[in-house]
Design a protein around this motif. Sequence first.
Motif, short mmCIF file in Angstrom:
data_model
loop_
_atom_site.label_atom_id
_atom_site.label_comp_id
_atom_site.label_asym_id
_atom_site.label_seq_id
_atom_site.Cartn_x
_atom_site.Cartn_y
_atom_site.Cartn_z
N ILE A 11 53.23 36.62 34.86
CA ILE A 11 52.94 36.91 36.19
C ILE A 11 51.78 37.49 36.33
CG2 ILE A 11 53.42 37.68 38.45
CD1 ILE A 11 55.41 35.60 37.50
N GLY A 12 50.57 36.77 37.01
CA GLY A 12 49.55 37.26 37.06
C GLY A 12 49.19 37.55 38.57
N TRP A 13 48.18 38.68 38.62
CA TRP A 13 47.83 38.96 40.24
C TRP A 13 46.17 38.58 40.12
CZ3 TRP A 13 50.45 40.76 44.20
CH2 TRP A 13 51.72 41.35 43.73
N PHE A 14 45.95 37.67 41.32
CA PHE A 14 44.60 37.26 41.67
C PHE A 14 44.11 37.94 43.09
CE2 PHE A 14 43.56 33.81 38.47
CZ PHE A 14 45.05 33.75 37.98
N VAL B 85 42.86 39.37 38.39
CA VAL B 85 43.09 40.79 38.35
C VAL B 85 43.58 41.53 37.27
CG1 VAL B 85 43.56 42.88 39.57
CG2 VAL B 85 42.66 40.86 40.99
N SER B 86 44.82 41.02 37.07
CA SER B 86 45.69 41.47 35.96
C SER B 86 46.73 40.52 35.73
CB SER B 86 46.25 42.75 36.45
OG SER B 86 46.89 43.29 35.55
N CYS B 87 47.46 40.46 34.41
CA CYS B 87 48.74 39.88 34.28
C CYS B 87 49.86 40.79 33.30
CB CYS B 87 48.21 38.68 33.56
SG CYS B 87 49.71 37.51 33.24
N ILE B 88 51.10 40.19 33.70
CA ILE B 88 51.95 40.92 32.74
C ILE B 88 52.83 39.88 32.03
CG2 ILE B 88 53.41 41.00 34.76
CD1 ILE B 88 54.51 43.88 33.16
N ALA C 209 47.80 49.09 37.56
CA ALA C 209 48.80 48.97 36.30
C ALA C 209 49.97 48.00 36.90
CB ALA C 209 49.56 50.23 36.37
N ALA C 210 49.89 46.91 35.95
CA ALA C 210 51.11 45.91 36.56
C ALA C 210 52.56 46.47 35.59
CB ALA C 210 50.64 44.67 36.07
#
Length: 122
Positions: free
Chosen positions: A34-37, A48-51, A69-70
Amino acid sequence: EVQLVESGGGLVQAGGSLRLSCAASGFTFGEYAIGWFRQAPGKEREAVSCIGISHVTTTYANSVKGRVAASRDDAKYTVYLLMNDLKPEDTAVYFCAAARFCTYHAGPYDYWGQGTQVTVSS
């Protein structure tokens, strides 16, 4: 039906914190990263970030390194993005998206949420 629903956005003063949530349904959550954009007005969408499925996280945006922090709760089909020390330049619509692997490219992400607005006042 596949759904990704973001929540937790809002108006916050600079220096404050927010925790965004991304609730997933309709697909095998544990098989997806799951990524955050985010996308600010007049700007391109930015990773932005990915986990990943092993809970390893990657932060892509240099401007947020050390401040985000993800995490993920596979039992709840939910991913979180904790953002600290927020700055006015963090103002954007934040999206979560699901892909088979973490990447900063938007193309491989199969499913997208509708986004949640984050506004940081100075």
